[in-house]
Design a protein around this motif. Structure first.
Motif, short mmCIF file in Angstrom:
data_model
loop_
_atom_site.label_atom_id
_atom_site.label_comp_id
_atom_site.label_asym_id
_atom_site.label_seq_id
_atom_site.Cartn_x
_atom_site.Cartn_y
_atom_site.Cartn_z
N LEU A 87 0.80 -1.23 0.00
CA LEU A 87 0.00 0.00 0.00
C LEU A 87 0.84 1.28 0.00
CD1 LEU A 87 -2.82 -1.09 2.49
CD2 LEU A 87 -3.07 -0.67 0.03
N PRO A 88 1.91 1.39 0.80
CA PRO A 88 2.67 2.65 0.80
C PRO A 88 3.35 2.95 -0.53
CG PRO A 88 3.11 1.39 2.80
CD PRO A 88 2.37 0.48 1.87
N ALA A 89 3.52 1.93 -1.39
CA ALA A 89 4.24 2.12 -2.64
C ALA A 89 3.32 2.35 -3.84
CB ALA A 89 5.13 0.89 -2.92
N MET A 90 2.02 2.36 -3.63
CA MET A 90 1.07 2.43 -4.74
C MET A 90 1.31 3.64 -5.64
SD MET A 90 -1.23 0.01 -5.08
CE MET A 90 -1.88 -1.38 -4.14
N THR A 91 1.48 4.81 -5.06
CA THR A 91 1.53 6.03 -5.88
C THR A 91 2.87 6.23 -6.58
OG1 THR A 91 2.16 7.31 -3.93
CG2 THR A 91 -0.19 7.22 -4.48
N LEU A 120 -4.17 10.52 -10.37
CA LEU A 120 -3.20 10.27 -11.44
C LEU A 120 -3.85 9.70 -12.70
CD1 LEU A 120 -0.40 8.58 -9.27
CD2 LEU A 120 -0.45 10.94 -10.10
N PHE A 121 -4.86 8.85 -12.53
CA PHE A 121 -5.38 8.09 -13.67
C PHE A 121 -6.86 8.32 -13.96
CE2 PHE A 121 -1.90 5.56 -11.78
CZ PHE A 121 -1.00 5.66 -12.82
N GLY A 122 -7.59 9.00 -13.10
CA GLY A 122 -8.99 9.30 -13.37
C GLY A 122 -9.80 8.05 -13.66
N GLY A 123 -10.63 8.10 -14.71
CA GLY A 123 -11.51 6.99 -15.07
C GLY A 123 -10.78 5.78 -15.59
N ARG A 124 -9.47 5.90 -15.83
CA ARG A 124 -8.68 4.75 -16.28
C ARG A 124 -8.40 3.79 -15.14
NH1 ARG A 124 -3.46 7.34 -18.08
NH2 ARG A 124 -2.82 5.15 -18.38
N LEU A 125 -8.66 4.22 -13.91
CA LEU A 125 -8.37 3.40 -12.73
C LEU A 125 -9.57 2.52 -12.38
CD1 LEU A 125 -6.64 2.71 -10.20
CD2 LEU A 125 -7.77 4.65 -9.08
N ARG A 173 -10.41 2.94 -0.32
CA ARG A 173 -10.69 4.38 -0.36
C ARG A 173 -9.43 5.23 -0.52
NH1 ARG A 173 -15.70 4.69 3.93
NH2 ARG A 173 -14.54 2.94 4.77
N PRO A 174 -8.41 5.07 0.32
CA PRO A 174 -7.23 5.92 0.13
C PRO A 174 -6.50 5.64 -1.18
CG PRO A 174 -6.86 4.28 1.86
CD PRO A 174 -8.32 4.25 1.54
N VAL A 175 -6.48 4.38 -1.61
CA VAL A 175 -5.84 4.05 -2.88
C VAL A 175 -6.57 4.69 -4.04
CG1 VAL A 175 -5.31 2.16 -4.48
CG2 VAL A 175 -4.82 1.90 -2.05
N LEU A 178 -4.20 -4.40 -6.51
CA LEU A 178 -4.62 -5.54 -5.70
C LEU A 178 -4.61 -5.20 -4.22
CD1 LEU A 178 -2.62 -8.42 -7.48
CD2 LEU A 178 -4.80 -7.39 -8.12
N GLY A 179 -4.69 -3.91 -3.89
CA GLY A 179 -4.55 -3.46 -2.51
C GLY A 179 -5.70 -3.87 -1.63
N SER A 180 -5.41 -4.11 -0.34
CA SER A 180 -6.41 -4.58 0.62
C SER A 180 -7.25 -3.45 1.21
CB SER A 180 -5.72 -5.34 1.75
OG SER A 180 -4.70 -4.55 2.34
N VAL A 181 -6.94 -2.21 0.89
CA VAL A 181 -7.74 -1.05 1.28
C VAL A 181 -8.03 -0.26 0.02
CG1 VAL A 181 -7.82 1.04 2.69
CG2 VAL A 181 -6.61 -0.98 3.54
#
Length: 317
Positions: free
Chosen positions: A82-86, A117-122, A108-110, A103-106
């Protein structure tokens, strides 16, 4: 849902979303989850590209048939802590039209951080699988078989991209549960994040009871504490990243423990042993209908032109 209009799940009809060819897959992070996903596609004969900052993980993935590269396109899967996502994509060349999922387990913050960064592409995701083991030595191509894979369907999520990620998850053997990020975090607080804290509390309590208690520990203790064998940094990031819902769920557990024990045991036994079947449904490719399927406790199992097919729980008499 298409064959279950009495459930109130069918929304206004929408234009069909055409089927799309399978896109390339790129996996960033080749530990247990990312490496297992890449290995599952390699085993199915599908080309997979991947990258990991750990040379040992790259070498292990390459030995399984993953093409190691910094250039990624199609569906790019973030399988990193999680800390490395961005920052995971900072030194990589990602195609500007790529769909990005994680594949993060949380969630909302992700979704908030990556959404900028990615808008609707995410398309946020979380496969409910994995073990207390971690790293590239824990890779298992069958890890996702039969697993529930939560996929976030937010108001700004582009449905064709959501479907691409859903098809990828199903190709790995999973069943897709449409959710919002908020719904996901509230649900997993109760069934995943609090259990990690309870496992830690049980382990500490047994340790304080002394060597005799630990020597007598058997199956119930082993099963109840298994998950706290996970990497402490991973568990801490998970529960702290979902602190609000986890604290609320933990408060509900503490309330339950204040009930008469016989009543609590009886009700808990009934929940854990209730028999449930499945009823097959077809759901139109529309956000409200898909989310209604997830809220009913169901999942998507395959794509059918303008519909998806799935199931909802059915009470067994």
């Amino acid at each position: 849902m298409a064959d279950a209009a009495d459930d109130g799940a069918v929304a206004a009809p929408t234009f069909p979303v055409p089927a799309m060819p399978s896109p390339p897959v790129g996996v960033v992070g080749l530990g247990q989850l990312g490496g297992s996903l890449a290995a599952a596609f390699v085993a199915a004969g599908r080309p997979v590209a991947g990258w990991d900052v750990d040379p040992a993980a790259r070498d292990a993935a390459a030995a399984r048939g993953v093409r190691i590269t910094r250039e990624l396109s199609g569906v790019v899967v973030l399988a990193v802590p999680l800390p490395a996502m961005t920052t995971a994509l900072d030194d990589l060349a990602v195609a500007p039209d790529a769909t990005v999922t994680d594949l993060g387990s949380v969630k909302r913050p992700v979704m908030e951080d990556l959404g900028r960064l990615f808008g609707g592409r995410l398309v946020g995701g979380h496969p409910m699988c994995g073990t207390e083991r971690s790293g590239h030595t824990a890779v298992d191509p069958g890890l996702f078989s039969g697993a529930r894979w939560a996929l976030c369907l937010e108001p700004d999520t582009e449905l064709p991209r959501w479907l691409r990620v859903a098809e990828l998850a199903m190709a790995a053997g999973a069943e897709v549960v449409p959710v919002t990020a908020a719904e996901h975090d509230d649900a997993v607080a109760a069934v995943s994040h609090v259990p990690h804290l309870l496992a830690a509390a049980l382990a500490v309590t047994a340790g304080q009871a002394g060597p005799l208690a630990l020597a007598l520990a058997a199956g119930s203790f082993r099963d109840a504490t298994r998950v706290i064998g996970s990497d402490p940094a991973f568990v801490s990031a998970m529960v702290q990243g979902n602190a609000g819902p986890t604290a609320a769920a933990l408060a509900r557990v503490q309330e339950q423990l204040g009930r008469p024990w016989a009543d609590l045991v009886t009700e808990g036994h009934a929940v854990a042993t209730r028999a449930q079947g499945r009823r097959t449904v077809r759901v139109p490719l529309e956000r409200a209908a898909l989310l209604a399927l997830g809220r009913a406790g169901g999942a998507v199992t395959r794509r059918l032109a303008a519909f998806v097919e799935g199931w909802v729980p059915a009470t067994v008499e």
